[in-house]
Write a protein that holds these residues in place. Structure first.
Motif, PDB file in Angstrom:
ATOM      1  N   HIS B  98       0.817  -1.215   0.000  1.00 24.09           N
ATOM      2  CA  HIS B  98       0.000   0.000   0.000  1.00 24.09           C
ATOM      3  C   HIS B  98       0.846   1.258   0.000  1.00 24.09           C
ATOM      4  O   HIS B  98       0.323   2.353   0.135  1.00 24.09           O
ATOM      5  CB  HIS B  98      -0.929  -0.007   1.212  1.00 24.09           C
ATOM      6  CG  HIS B  98      -0.209  -0.067   2.529  1.00 24.09           C
ATOM      7  ND1 HIS B  98       0.681  -1.066   2.844  1.00 24.09           N
ATOM      8  CD2 HIS B  98      -0.243   0.748   3.599  1.00 24.09           C
ATOM      9  CE1 HIS B  98       1.158  -0.858   4.066  1.00 24.09           C
ATOM     10  NE2 HIS B  98       0.614   0.234   4.540  1.00 24.09           N
ATOM     11  N   MET B  99       2.162   1.112  -0.157  1.00 27.42           N
ATOM     12  CA  MET B  99       3.043   2.282  -0.156  1.00 27.42           C
ATOM     13  C   MET B  99       3.890   2.294  -1.432  1.00 27.42           C
ATOM     14  O   MET B  99       4.209   1.240  -1.985  1.00 27.42           O
ATOM     15  CB  MET B  99       4.002   2.217   1.033  1.00 27.42           C
ATOM     16  CG  MET B  99       3.343   2.269   2.380  1.00 27.42           C
ATOM     17  SD  MET B  99       4.601   2.069   3.645  1.00 27.42           S
ATOM     18  CE  MET B  99       3.551   2.042   5.087  1.00 27.42           C
ATOM     19  N   THR B 100       4.278   3.514  -1.838  1.00 25.67           N
ATOM     20  CA  THR B 100       5.188   3.615  -2.975  1.00 25.67           C
ATOM     21  C   THR B 100       6.552   3.052  -2.557  1.00 25.67           C
ATOM     22  O   THR B 100       6.817   2.841  -1.373  1.00 25.67           O
ATOM     23  CB  THR B 100       5.383   5.072  -3.414  1.00 25.67           C
ATOM     24  OG1 THR B 100       5.959   5.795  -2.322  1.00 25.67           O
ATOM     25  CG2 THR B 100       4.061   5.716  -3.806  1.00 25.67           C
ATOM     26  N   ILE B 101       7.412   2.845  -3.556  1.00 22.42           N
ATOM     27  CA  ILE B 101       8.760   2.346  -3.283  1.00 22.42           C
ATOM     28  C   ILE B 101       9.469   3.286  -2.314  1.00 22.42           C
ATOM     29  O   ILE B 101      10.072   2.848  -1.325  1.00 22.42           O
ATOM     30  CB  ILE B 101       9.546   2.248  -4.614  1.00 22.42           C
ATOM     31  CG1 ILE B 101       8.852   1.258  -5.558  1.00 22.42           C
ATOM     32  CG2 ILE B 101      10.977   1.881  -4.373  1.00 22.42           C
ATOM     33  CD1 ILE B 101       8.514  -0.065  -4.947  1.00 22.42           C
ATOM     34  N   LEU B 102       9.368   4.580  -2.591  1.00 19.63           N
ATOM     35  CA  LEU B 102      10.062   5.558  -1.743  1.00 19.63           C
ATOM     36  C   LEU B 102       9.539   5.483  -0.308  1.00 19.63           C
ATOM     37  O   LEU B 102      10.306   5.504   0.658  1.00 19.63           O
ATOM     38  CB  LEU B 102       9.850   6.962  -2.325  1.00 19.63           C
ATOM     39  CG  LEU B 102      10.835   8.030  -1.854  1.00 19.63           C
ATOM     40  CD1 LEU B 102      12.261   7.633  -2.198  1.00 19.63           C
ATOM     41  CD2 LEU B 102      10.509   9.376  -2.481  1.00 19.63           C
ATOM     42  N   LYS B 103       8.219   5.354  -0.174  1.00 16.76           N
ATOM     43  CA  LYS B 103       7.618   5.285   1.161  1.00 16.76           C
ATOM     44  C   LYS B 103       8.038   4.000   1.881  1.00 16.76           C
ATOM     45  O   LYS B 103       8.303   4.006   3.072  1.00 16.76           O
ATOM     46  CB  LYS B 103       6.091   5.372   1.033  1.00 16.76           C
ATOM     47  CG  LYS B 103       5.344   5.641   2.328  1.00 16.76           C
ATOM     48  CD  LYS B 103       5.423   7.093   2.741  1.00 16.76           C
ATOM     49  CE  LYS B 103       5.325   7.292   4.249  1.00 16.76           C
ATOM     50  NZ  LYS B 103       4.063   6.905   4.849  1.00 16.76           N
ATOM     51  N   ALA B 137      10.872   5.180  -8.138  1.00 14.89           N
ATOM     52  CA  ALA B 137      10.643   5.625  -6.758  1.00 14.89           C
ATOM     53  C   ALA B 137       9.162   5.832  -6.449  1.00 14.89           C
ATOM     54  O   ALA B 137       8.697   5.531  -5.357  1.00 14.89           O
ATOM     55  CB  ALA B 137      11.424   6.905  -6.482  1.00 14.89           C
ATOM     56  N   GLY B 138       8.397   6.324  -7.434  1.00 14.92           N
ATOM     57  CA  GLY B 138       6.992   6.627  -7.178  1.00 14.92           C
ATOM     58  C   GLY B 138       6.061   5.465  -7.482  1.00 14.92           C
ATOM     59  O   GLY B 138       4.854   5.575  -7.297  1.00 14.92           O
ATOM     60  N   ALA B 139       6.623   4.330  -7.919  1.00 15.49           N
ATOM     61  CA  ALA B 139       5.783   3.189  -8.297  1.00 15.49           C
ATOM     62  C   ALA B 139       5.348   2.416  -7.058  1.00 15.49           C
ATOM     63  O   ALA B 139       5.898   2.593  -5.970  1.00 15.49           O
ATOM     64  CB  ALA B 139       6.557   2.275  -9.236  1.00 15.49           C
ATOM     65  N   TYR B 140       4.341   1.575  -7.254  1.00 14.80           N
ATOM     66  CA  TYR B 140       3.909   0.673  -6.176  1.00 14.80           C
ATOM     67  C   TYR B 140       4.501  -0.714  -6.440  1.00 14.80           C
ATOM     68  O   TYR B 140       4.752  -1.077  -7.594  1.00 14.80           O
ATOM     69  CB  TYR B 140       2.383   0.602  -6.119  1.00 14.80           C
ATOM     70  CG  TYR B 140       1.775   1.815  -5.472  1.00 14.80           C
ATOM     71  CD1 TYR B 140       1.535   1.838  -4.102  1.00 14.80           C
ATOM     72  CD2 TYR B 140       1.475   2.945  -6.219  1.00 14.80           C
ATOM     73  CE1 TYR B 140       0.997   2.952  -3.501  1.00 14.80           C
ATOM     74  CE2 TYR B 140       0.941   4.079  -5.623  1.00 14.80           C
ATOM     75  CZ  TYR B 140       0.697   4.076  -4.263  1.00 14.80           C
ATOM     76  OH  TYR B 140       0.175   5.180  -3.661  1.00 14.80           O
ATOM     77  N   PRO B 141       4.714  -1.499  -5.371  1.00 10.11           N
ATOM     78  CA  PRO B 141       5.354  -2.810  -5.534  1.00 10.11           C
ATOM     79  C   PRO B 141       4.714  -3.680  -6.612  1.00 10.11           C
ATOM     80  O   PRO B 141       5.409  -4.394  -7.325  1.00 10.11           O
ATOM     81  CB  PRO B 141       5.210  -3.442  -4.146  1.00 10.11           C
ATOM     82  CG  PRO B 141       5.229  -2.283  -3.219  1.00 10.11           C
ATOM     83  CD  PRO B 141       4.508  -1.180  -3.949  1.00 10.11           C
ATOM     84  N   SER B 142       3.369  -3.611  -6.738  1.00 16.68           N
ATOM     85  CA  SER B 142       2.712  -4.482  -7.716  1.00 16.68           C
ATOM     86  C   SER B 142       3.098  -4.137  -9.149  1.00 16.68           C
ATOM     87  O   SER B 142       2.829  -4.903 -10.061  1.00 16.68           O
ATOM     88  CB  SER B 142       1.199  -4.401  -7.546  1.00 16.68           C
ATOM     89  OG  SER B 142       0.764  -3.077  -7.763  1.00 16.68           O
ATOM     90  N   GLN B 143       3.725  -2.966  -9.338  1.00 18.83           N
ATOM     91  CA  GLN B 143       4.107  -2.566 -10.693  1.00 18.83           C
ATOM     92  C   GLN B 143       5.499  -3.062 -11.071  1.00 18.83           C
ATOM     93  O   GLN B 143       5.964  -2.811 -12.170  1.00 18.83           O
ATOM     94  CB  GLN B 143       4.070  -1.035 -10.806  1.00 18.83           C
ATOM     95  CG  GLN B 143       2.671  -0.459 -10.614  1.00 18.83           C
ATOM     96  CD  GLN B 143       2.694   1.045 -10.435  1.00 18.83           C
ATOM     97  OE1 GLN B 143       3.519   1.578  -9.680  1.00 18.83           O
ATOM     98  NE2 GLN B 143       1.802   1.739 -11.109  1.00 18.83           N
ATOM     99  N   LEU B 144       6.169  -3.747 -10.121  1.00 22.86           N
ATOM    100  CA  LEU B 144       7.553  -4.142 -10.362  1.00 22.86           C
ATOM    101  C   LEU B 144       7.661  -5.636 -10.633  1.00 22.86           C
ATOM    102  O   LEU B 144       6.812  -6.422 -10.228  1.00 22.86           O
ATOM    103  CB  LEU B 144       8.415  -3.812  -9.137  1.00 22.86           C
ATOM    104  CG  LEU B 144       8.412  -2.365  -8.653  1.00 22.86           C
ATOM    105  CD1 LEU B 144       9.356  -2.217  -7.475  1.00 22.86           C
ATOM    106  CD2 LEU B 144       8.824  -1.422  -9.765  1.00 22.86           C
ATOM    107  N   SER B 145       8.755  -6.011 -11.309  1.00 23.51           N
ATOM    108  CA  SER B 145       9.043  -7.431 -11.509  1.00 23.51           C
ATOM    109  C   SER B 145       9.641  -8.000 -10.219  1.00 23.51           C
ATOM    110  O   SER B 145      10.018  -7.263  -9.321  1.00 23.51           O
ATOM    111  CB  SER B 145      10.046  -7.594 -12.649  1.00 23.51           C
ATOM    112  OG  SER B 145      11.326  -7.153 -12.226  1.00 23.51           O
ATOM    113  N   GLY B 146       9.710  -9.326 -10.150  1.00 24.20           N
ATOM    114  CA  GLY B 146      10.242  -9.975  -8.952  1.00 24.20           C
ATOM    115  C   GLY B 146      11.655  -9.524  -8.622  1.00 24.20           C
ATOM    116  O   GLY B 146      11.976  -9.226  -7.471  1.00 24.20           O
ATOM    117  N   GLY B 147      12.501  -9.453  -9.660  1.00 26.64           N
ATOM    118  CA  GLY B 147      13.881  -9.041  -9.429  1.00 26.64           C
ATOM    119  C   GLY B 147      13.958  -7.614  -8.917  1.00 26.64           C
ATOM    120  O   GLY B 147      14.748  -7.302  -8.016  1.00 26.64           O
TER     121      GLY B 147
END
Lengths: 260, 247
Positions: B98-103, B137-147
């Motif tokens: 529920h938090m951005t990468i930066l958060k 930095a502003g993305a949410y975890p669900s937007q990232l790949s596993g690596g």
């Protein structure tokens, strides 16, 4: 033998209704006595205000109570095997209280709880809104507690471990990491509980609290005709529920978008 | 690597089901400052339990753990303070969705180390640049790949300036093509002198980066040595059997 509304009716009604066919005349008269005569529409408005005030206060109390009770239950369930000493005793006691609360509140009818609160517990108080809000809030809290508990349990154990491994305590991890996610996960169910609560306040008339249902009932009695007064009460509830359902839907979509 | 011990675990026991299962059966191991220790072993050998005991995510049934000379298994020790200095990376990343990468990265430094948000963000951005993810930095975890998630999880732990980093099978949940990018980050961390305890199935990483390899089986340490010795000339039959299967 008609109520006095019949005399005013002919004076106030526009010509095209008065000179119209009999059935139009009848409906016009029914509407007139249900809403206009004696400024009766004000009773519905007042009822609407009371219902909304009652529901929001009860919601506030219910959510606060629900969060506290669910936290007690979850903390006990997850930690009591590893706890010792007075901390364990205190939490165990609170857990016991929480379980009794859930059992009693969910095992007895809302109307009975309301009447016990108004006629027995707060027999000296005439503040119907406050007693009502407290009764409905305490009742709603029991359901909210179980909803939030379900939400907390649905959050992956790894979230708690990640929070703890960074150095957060149990309470801070709950506050910053688990609860926000649990709230989000349970928002549709909580919103549903809110709508149930809104409709459940219709029994407030049992202690003389003048809400929407009460207004329809009283006016219906006064004009010896319940059709339009009760339809109006039902319509107000329906519009409220549709409006809040719409708001919740928007909120849900916004929360979902924040993760995409 | 110095001779100073940062973690000393003595006689660790961990029983589940009221003693029916002995996940750890008397493990004694010490980690030196700046050392990279890789723990290998078959599944169910207790290597993850051992790692999770080091920061008390798993409370050992018996035994003692000294962290920087302080007994953290003592009930009176405030474990939260010591955990701040022990970063941990999980198999399943455990980013806060529920938090951005930066958060994700600044939450703990701001709340626990009382850093100002701007200071924490500056440090987070520096670390993000180092792992090549500053633009997320502003993305949410669900937007990232596993690596990407696992690289974020590593730098999230680094934001607390830990004295030691614990890795619990950090590449096991990754698609094969993403393992490399995570290992690269871990290697550069090791080269900077970070103390690391790594539970992994990546024998290549163990061979290349480890100062010492611990082989565990059935809740015990069977053998420990420098990687060359373990991989080329294991002394115990149990170790030989295991390595024959994985190499």
């Amino acid at each position: 033998m008609r109520p006095s509304a019949s005399q005013n009716w002919l004076l106030d009604a526009p010509d095209w209704i008065q000179n119209g066919p009999q059935w139009l005349n009848d409906i016009g008269y029914d509407i007139y006595k249900s809403f206009i005569f004696d400024n009766r529409y004000q009773m519905y408005l007042k009822g609407l205000g009371n219902t909304l005030l009652l529901t929001f206060l009860a919601l506030l109390i219910g959510v606060l109570l629900g969060v506290v009770v669910s936290l007690i239950r979850v903390s006990w369930d997850k930690n009591h095997t590893e706890m010792h000493g007075p901390g364990k005793m205190a939490l165990g006691f609170l857990n016991g209280v929480a379980r009794v609360y859930l059992t009693v509140i969910r095992g007895t009818p809302m109307v009975v709880q309301l009447m016990i609160m108004y006629f027995v517990v707060f027999a000296t108080s005439r503040n119907k809104i406050m007693v009502g809000a407290l009764s409905f809030g305490i009742n709603s809290g029991a359901y909210v507690a179980e909803i939030i508990r379900g939400g907390i349990m649905s959050i992956d154990q790894g979230q708690m471990e990640a929070g703890r491994s960074l150095g957060f305590g149990y309470v801070s991890t709950m506050r910053y990491i688990i609860l926000p996610q649990a709230f989000k996960a349970t928002l549709p169910t909580l919103a549903n509980e809110f709508i149930v609560l809104l409709k459940e306040t219709a029994v407030a008339g049992y202690v003389g609290l003048a809400d929407i249902t009460y207004a329809g009932n009283i006016i219906g009695g006064n004009c010896y005709d319940y059709l339009f007064p009760l339809l109006m009460s039902a319509l107000i509830y329906l519009v409220l529920v549709m409006f809040f359902t719409f708001l919740v839907g928007r909120l849900e979509r916004r929360l979902r978008n924040s993760e995409r | 690597m110095s001779d100073e011990y940062i973690i000393q675990a003595t006689g660790l026991q961990k029983h589940f089901d009221g003693g029916g299962i002995k996940a750890l059966d008397g493990v004694t191991a010490s980690i030196r400052k700046g050392e990279v220790v890789v723990v290998i072993g078959p599944s169910g050998s207790g290597k993850s339990t051992f790692l999770r005991c080091l920061n008390l995510l798993e409370v050992p049934t018996a035994g003692q753990i000294l962290f920087e000379g302080v007994d953290i298994t003592d009930k009176k020790t405030d474990i939260n303070l010591h955990r701040q200095k022990m970063g941990m990376v999980f198999q399943h990343f455990n980013l806060f969705p529920h938090m951005t990468i930066l958060k994700n990265m600044t939450l703990a430094p701001v709340k626990l180390l009382k850093k100002s948000p701007s200071e924490a963000e500056k440090q987070a951005m520096t670390l993000l640049e180092r792992v090549g993810l500053a633009d997320r930095a502003g993305a949410y975890p669900s937007q990232l790949s596993g690596g990407q998630k696992q690289r974020i999880a590593i730098v999230r732990a680094l934001c607390m300036n830990p004295q030691v980093m614990l890795f619990d099978e950090p590449t096991s949940a990754l698609d094969p093509e993403m393992v490399g990018e995570v290992l690269e980050v871990m290697k550069s961390l090791a080269k900077q002198g970070m103390t690391m305890v790594v539970v992994t199935h990546e024998m290549g990483f163990a061979r290349e980066m480890a100062d010492r390899v611990i082989f565990m089986a059935e809740g015990k340490i069977v053998e420990e040595d420098i990687p060359e010795a373990i991989f080329s000339a294991p002394k115990q039959q149990r170790t030989k059997d295991f390595l024959a299967k994985v190499l």
